[in-house]
Design a protein around this motif. Structure first.
Motif, PDB file in Angstrom:
ATOM      1  N   HIS A 110      -8.022   8.650   8.717  1.00 14.49           N
ATOM      2  CA  HIS A 110      -6.765   7.906   8.757  1.00 14.49           C
ATOM      3  C   HIS A 110      -7.023   6.526   8.164  1.00 14.49           C
ATOM      4  O   HIS A 110      -8.054   5.904   8.418  1.00 14.49           O
ATOM      5  CB  HIS A 110      -6.249   7.796  10.187  1.00 14.49           C
TER       6      HIS A 110
ATOM      7  N   ASP B 247       0.834  -1.209   0.000  1.00 11.68           N
ATOM      8  CA  ASP B 247       0.000   0.000   0.000  1.00 11.68           C
ATOM      9  C   ASP B 247       0.866   1.256   0.000  1.00 11.68           C
ATOM     10  O   ASP B 247       1.786   1.395   0.811  1.00 11.68           O
ATOM     11  CB  ASP B 247      -0.910   0.015   1.227  1.00 11.68           C
TER      12      ASP B 247
ATOM     13  N   TRP C 148       3.019  11.453   5.184  1.00 12.44           N
ATOM     14  CA  TRP C 148       3.449  10.833   6.433  1.00 12.44           C
ATOM     15  C   TRP C 148       4.508  11.710   7.109  1.00 12.44           C
ATOM     16  O   TRP C 148       5.483  12.106   6.478  1.00 12.44           O
ATOM     17  CB  TRP C 148       4.002   9.447   6.178  1.00 12.44           C
TER      18      TRP C 148
ATOM     19  N   ASP D 205      -5.167   3.769   8.552  1.00 15.01           N
ATOM     20  CA  ASP D 205      -4.648   2.604   9.273  1.00 15.01           C
ATOM     21  C   ASP D 205      -5.809   1.807   9.877  1.00 15.01           C
ATOM     22  O   ASP D 205      -6.790   2.363  10.360  1.00 15.01           O
ATOM     23  CB  ASP D 205      -3.665   3.022  10.367  1.00 15.01           C
TER      24      ASP D 205
ATOM     25  N   SER E 252      -0.386   9.789   2.757  1.00 13.41           N
ATOM     26  CA  SER E 252      -0.510   9.847   4.216  1.00 13.41           C
ATOM     27  C   SER E 252      -0.075   8.560   4.897  1.00 13.41           C
ATOM     28  O   SER E 252      -0.120   8.482   6.130  1.00 13.41           O
ATOM     29  CB  SER E 252      -1.939  10.202   4.678  1.00 13.41           C
ATOM     30  N   THR E 253       0.388   7.558   4.148  1.00 12.97           N
ATOM     31  CA  THR E 253       0.818   6.302   4.763  1.00 12.97           C
ATOM     32  C   THR E 253       2.338   6.185   4.694  1.00 12.97           C
ATOM     33  O   THR E 253       2.992   6.753   3.812  1.00 12.97           O
ATOM     34  CB  THR E 253       0.190   5.095   4.060  1.00 12.97           C
TER      35      THR E 253
END
Length: 778
Positions: free
Chosen positions: A743, A71, A718, A745, A75-76
């Motif tokens: 988010h 992935d 991130w 996650d 933002s990761t």
């Protein structure tokens, strides 16, 4: 008497005779097209010579991005890991060039970009802000000579992936192609590019072209660009297709240099007319859109079932796909550099200029100027007008077979052709709408192409033939050749109308009209089996050109409808398509599951019965984080585990407050949205705001309460945990500020929930916090 009887017998048998000939021709052309559309070059192994493109070497990068990292959403941490990996590859190439290529200057860098823009997409206008996105850049330039100072060729693609997907084809394959192209250029010691090359691996396309915007606004090499090549993917199967361009010198340059050229300007019309609600980074580069450069947009388009789903994996990439795109990209990039480095300025394009282009089975691309097309596409109508005029003024001099082609016959044939085309569209559309209304549910297209073919092809064929079937029941039916000329008149008229309005797809109608005219003349000049075969060959050319366009458009549209699904409401039901994905979210402080689907299939049917006990339909905006896609969603609310007591929430703090520097009569509130961790989201500012930092314009949307709402999407890389912005308003105004912070996650609770969904869905999960504040300007 015997001669007249033979002629009548010949005319009576001609339709049946020609039907067999043209049916056979159609089958042969269809088989040839199916083969050519699937034809790609054999992939070269990693042991291939260093100065040629190797798919196997490119696939090593694809597998690292998609399989090892996985992935790579904005933002990761996966996206930042990918940026470091790509920079290490570019650094290696720069070191290799320093050792072995004194004729080149190779520089690798990573640029962090923060900015915002006003975006018009999917029928909505909104802000689009981003913080700290990564762009990995490699510049390869001649060390000396005029080429060192020439404008550069930009080659771009993105390494972020869509939510819920590892993005092997979209767009790790394009990144692999670019890395291998850069390696070939550095390794090819016998040839230097004639102008600088800038390879941009951008880290934010799926968030609506944010990283490309940042590069064009802040990139160190952006001011020196002269042209671009944008690489994209809507599926893991090649071959690659040029589907839009700036319609200038870059189009013929691609056509003459690419070894496997495919593309046509019909898709250009689709995008220019807004018929395809999709976009790529091309928008930010092309001077025909929001950019300033000439260039092309190329994508692999087949097997779109995997697009933006968890099925887009490296093992699904068809062998030969990267070899085709890589060889085409390498050749086109070097040709663009040759033009820019030649010392002669590329031909300038004036308003109304452009090119018509189409490929012949991927072997050759035909390109001619729109100035020529605006004259050439009128020729069939002029010829038919002359035939009609001759039939009226000099009937005795007209060939016996065409004496029936008078004004009445021409009008009748044209009308029959018009209604034939119209009914071919209307009959299957009515069938689909009727089926949806009767059953009360949209049909599931996803992965079931046979439903499209079995349902709509017979209906379209029935509509196509109906005017001619009705015509044959009349005693005064026209001769088959006269009917064909009537059909040619219709296509010739359409070609002329399209040419007059600057629509490039008219070449298809011009080809059909020309082929029909020549076939009719030949068939009646020397009747016989050999002549019929020659006439069929004349009709084969427009069929060879038009069939790939039709098949590609059908596959693309069917796959994209299957993915996009049906919108809520009666219209959405009628348009209805397929269940593709389930979006699960924990919305705000009210702690509930919000399960929504970007599809037309009832969401409840995807869930186990025990999860539906306390579910209720919802229209609440709990998934505003994906605006404006949430306008297509249908959903259910159900109880969810409460948030932990120590859960940290986003904060909103004042950075500065006072008179606006832009207008002393306004007040400015500068704010910072503090995030617990990097995320995606949306800011909704409702009220009479005058300006903001999220774009050039506010683009208000009227709410049910009558107040204007100003919406902006945002994303942070991130490590970036704050979004700073300002809002201007007149004294006395009170604005309502709503933030939606998501988010990506997963938590144990959400993982447990996902485990209960069927295997056929492609789920995306996010945790969203919704908060509201009031801003008083006084």
């Amino acid at each position: 008497m015997a001669s007249d009887t033979a002629a009548k017998s010949h005319r009576r048998n001609t339709p049946r005779h020609l039907f067999g000939v043209y049916s056979t021709m159609f089958a042969l052309v269809a088989a040839a097209n199916w083969y050519s559309m699937r034809r790609v070059p054999a992939p070269l192994p990693s042991t291939a010579p260093a100065n040629v493109f190797s798919e196997e070497r490119a696939m090593l990068h694809v597998r690292h991005l998609a399989d090892v990292i996985g992935d790579r959403q904005v933002s990761t941490p996966g996206l930042e890991e990918a940026a470091r990996y790509l920079l290490s590859v570019f650094d290696g190439l720069a070191e290799e060039a320093a050792r072995s290529r004194p004729d080149l200057v190779v520089e690798a860098s990573i640029e962090k970009v923060t900015d915002s823009m006003t975006l018009k997409a999917f029928g909505h206008t909104f802000g689009n802000a981003y913080v700290g996105l990564s762009n990995v850049v490699l510049r390869i330039a001649p060390a000396r000579g005029p080429g060192a100072r020439a404008p550069a060729v930009l080659v771009n693609s993105h390494f972020d992936s869509a939510m819920g997907s590892v993005g092997a084809s979209d767009a790790a394959t394009c990144i692999g192609v670019m890395l291998e192209v850069a390696r070939v250029v550095v390794a090819n010691r016998g040839r230097s590019p004639a102008a600088p090359l800038v390879l941009l691996l951008n880290g934010g396309e799926e968030t609506l072209m944010q990283a490309a915007h940042g590069f064009m606004r802040h990139g160190a090499h952006a001011p020196g660009l002269g042209a671009f090549v944008n690489l994209e993917s809507t599926g893991p199967w090649g071959p690659d297709v040029l589907f839009q361009s700036s319609l200038d010198w870059t189009l013929p340059a691609y056509a003459r240099s690419a070894p496997h050229p495919r593309g046509n300007t019909v898709f250009q019309d689709f995008f220019d007319l807004g018929l395809i609600p999709a976009d790529t980074d091309y928008r930010l580069f092309s001077y025909r859109r929001a950019g300033s450069l000439p260039g092309i947009d190329v994508a692999q388009v087949f097997d779109g079932l995997a697009y933006h789903t968890n099925q887009d994996v490296a093992d699904r990439v068809r062998p030969g796909t990267l070899q085709s795109m890589g060889e085409n990209t390498l050749a086109a990039t070097l040709e663009f550099a040759r033009v820019l480095g030649s010392g002669q300025p590329p031909p300038a394009s004036a308003p109304g200029d452009g090119y018509v282009a189409f490929d012949l089975a991927g072997l050759k691309m035909v390109v001619y100027s729109y100035a020529l097309a605006s004259r050439l596409h009128h020729v069939p109508l002029v010829i038919l007008f002359q035939v009609l005029l001759g039939s009226l003024l000099l009937p005795a001099a007209n060939p016996r077979a065409l004496r029936g082609f008078g004004l009445k016959a021409a009008a009748g044939g044209t009308l029959r052709a018009f209604f034939s085309v119209l009914l071919a569209l209307v009959v299957p559309a009515l069938l689909g709408a009727t089926r949806a209304l009767v059953t009360g549910a949209p049909i599931a297209w996803y992965g079931r192409y046979w439903q499209v073919y079995c349902t709509f092809f017979p209906a379209a064929l029935a509509g196509l033939l109906l005017p001619y079937v009705l015509c044959t029941r009349r005693s005064s039916q026209p001769d088959a050749m006269v009917q064909s000329l009537g059909s040619a008149t219709f296509h010739a008229a359409v070609a002329s109308i399209l040419a007059a309005h600057g629509i490039y797809a008219g070449y298809l109608n011009a080809l059909w009209a020309t082929g029909t005219i020549l076939a009719v003349v030949l068939a009646w000049a020397r009747p016989g089996p050999v002549t019929s075969l020659l006439a069929a060959a004349l009709m084969a050319l427009p069929l060879l050109v038009s069939m790939p366009v039709a098949v590609t458009a059908l596959l693309y549209v069917t796959e994209k409808i299957g993915l996009a699904g049906a919108a809520p409401g009666l219209l959405g039901l009628v348009i209805g398509d397929v269940a593709i994905g389930t979006l699960a979210g924990v919305a705000g402080l009210e702690a509930r599951w919000t399960v929504s689907a970007i599809d037309g299939f009832p969401v409840a049917s995807t869930l186990p019965p025990h999860l539906l006990q306390h579910a209720r339909p919802t229209t609440e905006p709990y998934w505003e984080t994906v605006y404006p896609l949430n306008r297509l969603m249908q959903g259910l609310d159900m109880p969810a585990p409460p948030l932990e007591n120590d859960t940290a929430l986003p904060t909103l703090t004042t950075v500065a407050y006072g008179a606006s520097p832009a207008d002393a009569s306004l007040l400015r509130w500068e704010l910072e949205l503090g995030l617990v961790e990097a995320g995606l989201g949306m800011v909704n500012c409702t009220g009479a705001a005058s300006a903001w930092s999220f774009g050039e314009e506010l683009a208000p949307v009227q709410t049910q309460g009558g107040f204007p709402a100003h919406l902006t999407r945002f994303s942070t890389a991130w490590g970036s945990k704050a979004l700073r912005f300002w809002i201007d308003a007149a004294p006395g105004q009170v604005l309502s500020l709503t933030t939606h912070v998501a988010h990506l996650d997963a938590t144990p609770a959400t993982q447990e929930f996902l485990a209960q969904l069927p295997d056929w869905v492609s789920p995306v999960i996010m945790t969203t916090v919704q908060q509201k504040w009031n801003l008083e300007f006084r």
